[in-house]
Enzyme design. Structure first.
Site, mmCIF file in Angstrom:
data_model
loop_
_atom_site.group_PDB
_atom_site.id
_atom_site.type_symbol
_atom_site.label_atom_id
_atom_site.label_comp_id
_atom_site.label_asym_id
_atom_site.label_seq_id
_atom_site.Cartn_x
_atom_site.Cartn_y
_atom_site.Cartn_z
ATOM 1 N N ARG A 46 43.756 -48.621 125.748
ATOM 2 C CA ARG A 46 43.316 -47.734 126.488
ATOM 3 C C ARG A 46 42.011 -47.927 126.494
ATOM 4 O O ARG A 46 40.802 -47.353 125.697
ATOM 5 C CB ARG A 46 43.744 -46.353 126.182
ATOM 6 N N ARG A 74 28.413 -45.252 149.813
ATOM 7 C CA ARG A 74 28.723 -45.046 148.235
ATOM 8 C C ARG A 74 29.072 -46.680 148.317
ATOM 9 O O ARG A 74 29.779 -47.089 149.163
ATOM 10 C CB ARG A 74 29.740 -44.140 148.312
ATOM 11 N N ALA A 92 26.785 -32.676 144.829
ATOM 12 C CA ALA A 92 26.558 -32.764 143.633
ATOM 13 C C ALA A 92 26.381 -33.428 142.109
ATOM 14 O O ALA A 92 24.747 -34.412 143.279
ATOM 15 C CB ALA A 92 28.844 -33.743 144.037
ATOM 16 N N LEU A 124 25.086 -35.029 138.732
ATOM 17 C CA LEU A 124 25.603 -35.145 136.685
ATOM 18 C C LEU A 124 24.918 -34.027 136.005
ATOM 19 O O LEU A 124 24.163 -33.502 136.627
ATOM 20 C CB LEU A 124 25.400 -36.798 136.904
ATOM 21 N N GLU A 145 21.015 -29.381 141.926
ATOM 22 C CA GLU A 145 21.460 -30.264 142.919
ATOM 23 C C GLU A 145 21.482 -29.359 143.783
ATOM 24 O O GLU A 145 21.158 -30.038 145.249
ATOM 25 C CB GLU A 145 22.671 -30.313 141.957
ATOM 26 N N GLU A 196 19.759 -32.067 147.043
ATOM 27 C CA GLU A 196 19.680 -32.315 147.531
ATOM 28 C C GLU A 196 19.657 -32.231 149.497
ATOM 29 O O GLU A 196 19.850 -32.344 150.420
ATOM 30 C CB GLU A 196 21.139 -32.848 147.606
ATOM 31 N N PRO A 225 41.751 -38.912 135.957
ATOM 32 C CA PRO A 225 42.193 -38.587 134.217
ATOM 33 C C PRO A 225 42.655 -40.117 133.695
ATOM 34 O O PRO A 225 42.730 -39.993 132.511
ATOM 35 C CB PRO A 225 42.814 -37.691 134.062
ATOM 36 N N GLY A 226 43.069 -41.096 134.164
ATOM 37 C CA GLY A 226 44.652 -42.434 134.167
ATOM 38 C C GLY A 226 42.965 -43.207 133.288
ATOM 39 O O GLY A 226 43.514 -44.376 132.874
ATOM 40 N N GLU A 272 35.607 -37.935 132.850
ATOM 41 C CA GLU A 272 34.951 -37.469 134.049
ATOM 42 C C GLU A 272 35.722 -35.365 134.455
ATOM 43 O O GLU A 272 36.699 -35.868 134.914
ATOM 44 C CB GLU A 272 34.429 -38.010 135.191
ATOM 45 N N GLU A 289 19.765 -41.334 148.872
ATOM 46 C CA GLU A 289 19.841 -40.583 149.259
ATOM 47 C C GLU A 289 18.602 -40.534 150.433
ATOM 48 O O GLU A 289 18.266 -39.686 150.861
ATOM 49 C CB GLU A 289 18.995 -39.501 148.549
#
Length: 208
Positions: free
Chosen positions: A41, A68, A80, A82, A97, A101, A119-120, A124, A148
């Site tokens: 995996r 993006r 948002a 990290l 953030e 931002e 999740p697959g 994160e 940004e």
């Protein structure tokens, strides 16, 4: 009786990290299936993120448009970022953030929802906060760079965002989950029933 996700960990025979990037990496695990079969995996290892649904007194949500590259689109999003430091307090990261931002601060913070984005294929975890009592932050604006530099800011009524999500016009994960979660909270027990801003987060444990 309700349902809830539970912790589980299948046996891993071997693990490797074939790629290490600036913020994330890719890991390959040999996982033992329930029937004894061993399969590989591959998944992205991610430090975790926070997002902020900032709601003003007129019922408008602070949103931003940002390019993006992986999806080749400018997406409308909520602030948002990290979790830059392992064990970082997610509320502190969310406040940072929102300031960086949008140059905004908030008086009232609640946990809106916690999600695993994909999740697959990625570990994160994102904590989405609801921030109310928002106002302009003091001091100089944070100096932005890269994507940004082209960012647009707006305030949009919550119900207009709900309409856009259901019409397939808005696609950012945190915006979609945050907007629909807030709409559900308002239609249910209200935002005062939401978890406090310092609620525990097993996916990314943190110090107070």
């Amino acid at each position: 009786m309700g349902i809830k996700d539970t912790a589980a960990e299948w046996r891993v025979n071997a693990t490797a990290t074939p790629f290490v990037g600036n913020k994330t990496s890719v890991r390959t695990d040999e996982v033992v299936m329930p029937d004894g079969t061993v399969v590989k995996r591959d998944y992205q290892v991610h430090p975790g993120s926070v997002a902020v649904l900032a709601l003003d007194e007129e019922g408008r949500v602070l949103v931003l448009s940002q390019y993006r590259h992986p999806v080749r689109q400018k997406l409308w999003e909520i602030p948002a970022g990290l979790l830059d430091v392992p064990g970082e307090n997610p509320l502190h990261a969310a406040q940072r953030e929102l300031y960086e931002e949008a140059h905004v601060k908030a008086e009232d913070w609640r946990v809106l929802t916690d999600v695993y984005t994909t999740p697959g294929g990625c570990d994160e975890a994102v904590r989405i906060f609801l921030a109310r009592g928002i106002s302009e932050a003091e001091g100089e604006r944070f100096e932005v760079e890269h994507e940004e530099l082209d960012m647009e800011l707006d305030r949009v009524p919550l119900q207009e965002l709900v309409r856009g999500v259901l019409a397939g016009e808005l696609h950012n994960n945190c915006l979609v989950v945050g907007v629909l979660s807030l709409a559900a909270a308002l239609a249910g027990e209200g935002v005062d029933a939401l978890r406090p801003a310092d609620a525990e987060w097993p996916a990314r444990p943190f110090a107070a």
